[in-house]
Design an enzyme around this catalytic site. Structure first.
Site, PDB file in Angstrom:
ATOM      1  N   MET A  71       0.825  -1.221   0.000  1.00 24.90           N
ATOM      2  CA  MET A  71       0.000   0.000   0.000  1.00 24.90           C
ATOM      3  C   MET A  71       0.860   1.272   0.000  1.00 24.90           C
ATOM      4  O   MET A  71       0.826   2.098   0.926  1.00 24.90           O
ATOM      5  CB  MET A  71      -0.907   0.004   1.223  1.00 24.90           C
ATOM      6  CG  MET A  71      -0.163  -0.155   2.538  1.00 24.90           C
ATOM      7  SD  MET A  71      -1.323  -0.604   3.838  1.00 24.90           S
ATOM      8  CE  MET A  71      -1.660  -2.285   3.305  1.00 24.90           C
ATOM      9  N   PRO A  72       1.650   1.441  -1.036  1.00 27.87           N
ATOM     10  CA  PRO A  72       2.490   2.642  -1.129  1.00 27.87           C
ATOM     11  C   PRO A  72       1.666   3.910  -1.323  1.00 27.87           C
ATOM     12  O   PRO A  72       0.540   3.866  -1.833  1.00 27.87           O
ATOM     13  CB  PRO A  72       3.341   2.370  -2.366  1.00 27.87           C
ATOM     14  CG  PRO A  72       3.209   0.915  -2.631  1.00 27.87           C
ATOM     15  CD  PRO A  72       1.914   0.495  -2.075  1.00 27.87           C
ATOM     16  N   TYR A  73       2.262   4.996  -0.862  1.00 28.73           N
ATOM     17  CA  TYR A  73       1.718   6.340  -1.111  1.00 28.73           C
ATOM     18  C   TYR A  73       2.810   7.093  -1.855  1.00 28.73           C
ATOM     19  O   TYR A  73       3.947   7.160  -1.381  1.00 28.73           O
ATOM     20  CB  TYR A  73       1.408   7.012   0.219  1.00 28.73           C
ATOM     21  CG  TYR A  73       1.199   8.499   0.092  1.00 28.73           C
ATOM     22  CD1 TYR A  73       2.229   9.405   0.376  1.00 28.73           C
ATOM     23  CD2 TYR A  73      -0.013   9.018  -0.350  1.00 28.73           C
ATOM     24  CE1 TYR A  73       2.055  10.766   0.245  1.00 28.73           C
ATOM     25  CE2 TYR A  73      -0.198  10.384  -0.487  1.00 28.73           C
ATOM     26  CZ  TYR A  73       0.841  11.242  -0.193  1.00 28.73           C
ATOM     27  OH  TYR A  73       0.659  12.597  -0.336  1.00 28.73           O
TER      28      TYR A  73
END
Lengths: 81, 81, 81, 81, 81, 81
Positions: free
Chosen positions: D1-3
């Protein structure tokens, strides 16, 4: 002295609104400040809350601009018999 | 190669201005770049400075949108006899 | 009530230091706060300054981790006759 | 779940454009999401990509607003004989 | 799909703690996610919350590192008769 | 002169790794810089890429710390007959 940054897409979620309303922003500011006081004891008068609204075509999820992603997901959602 | 992000409320602090003026932004960019050179020896030509102006109703302090907070504080301030 | 975020690589720039020293951080905090007071009239007691130190292998420039980029640039630099 | 947050100056790089086009934003969103899947195995449907466009006078490099910096660099560039 | 970033100083506010505890972080994550659902109807399963803890000497207020600022304020506070 | 910030959870995705490896960071830096050159023509030598690794208990999704959220999702996932 917490700093809280909230980023949401620029779209209306209240009837007739095209973006986050001042009332909704005030509710977010109050809610976050209260939360940080209750959980960490941080005084509200040194808690910064900054809300950024991001254009829909500038927000991506699933490798797509968000509106395209939502369409993809809704098409894939099982239809009720 | 420092990265500096300055967030301020979108309001005028120069006469007749309704937001931060280009001259003020240039002064902030120069001042921060000079500071990082003087304190850490960081070359100016690899120092990024990004200024964000945030709408007044999107900035909260004291659990309130900033304009309401300022009003509250000014009402509470002791009046001069 | 400005919010200023300064990101620098985690490395020493003072003799014998391996990261930004407390004195250097204090100088950055003072310098930025003074600058925002002088340019925009922002009171220091509502100016947040946050300094982030980033590991060298987590900072990229020129498509390379910063140490490799510096090496590339120094190799390419004209040698004095 | 990268931002992933991409900040670029608000200017056109496609013919006739004055800012980043929806197609360019879609290409950035796809490219970054694919990259994080290929390098780290991160699923695209939990990868956020947010693109911010910054006004030219709000972006500083070399201690100057970016347009002034570019002018300085181009004036200093060796002229072809 | 909101993105919320909470920055606080790295210090304990729970008995015996030297930083924010996992339980406090969980409470912040839950509280912020619930708030965004209640105010904007944002589903929790696409709400990112990221908590950053900042070293005390890396956080400035009043032109001073935060511990010095607190000392200044407490010295200036009126003593009870 | 783009600025790209990539935030990922601090966990290993390569065999035997407990966090993002230097090689993976280098691949992300190269990939993002190439992407910005290809899509927007931005020169690599003025593209900053900063990678932040966030502790697992400091990242929330679904109103839960990420490890709890993953557990919840995996328990809810249909079992193969």
């Amino acid at each position: 002295m917490p700093y809280v940054n909230i980023k949401v897409t620029r779209e209306g979620t209240a009837p007739g609104a095209f973006s986050t309303t001042p009332e909704q922003k005030a509710a977010l500011i109050k809610g976050v400040s209260d939360l940080l006081f209750e959980v960490l004891g941080k005084p509200r008068n040194t808690t910064f809350v900054i809300i950024d609204e991001v254009e829909l075509d500038s927000w991506g999820l699933g490798g797509l601009p968000v509106l395209e992603y939502r369409e993809l997901v809704s098409r894939a959602a099982p239809k009720d018999e």
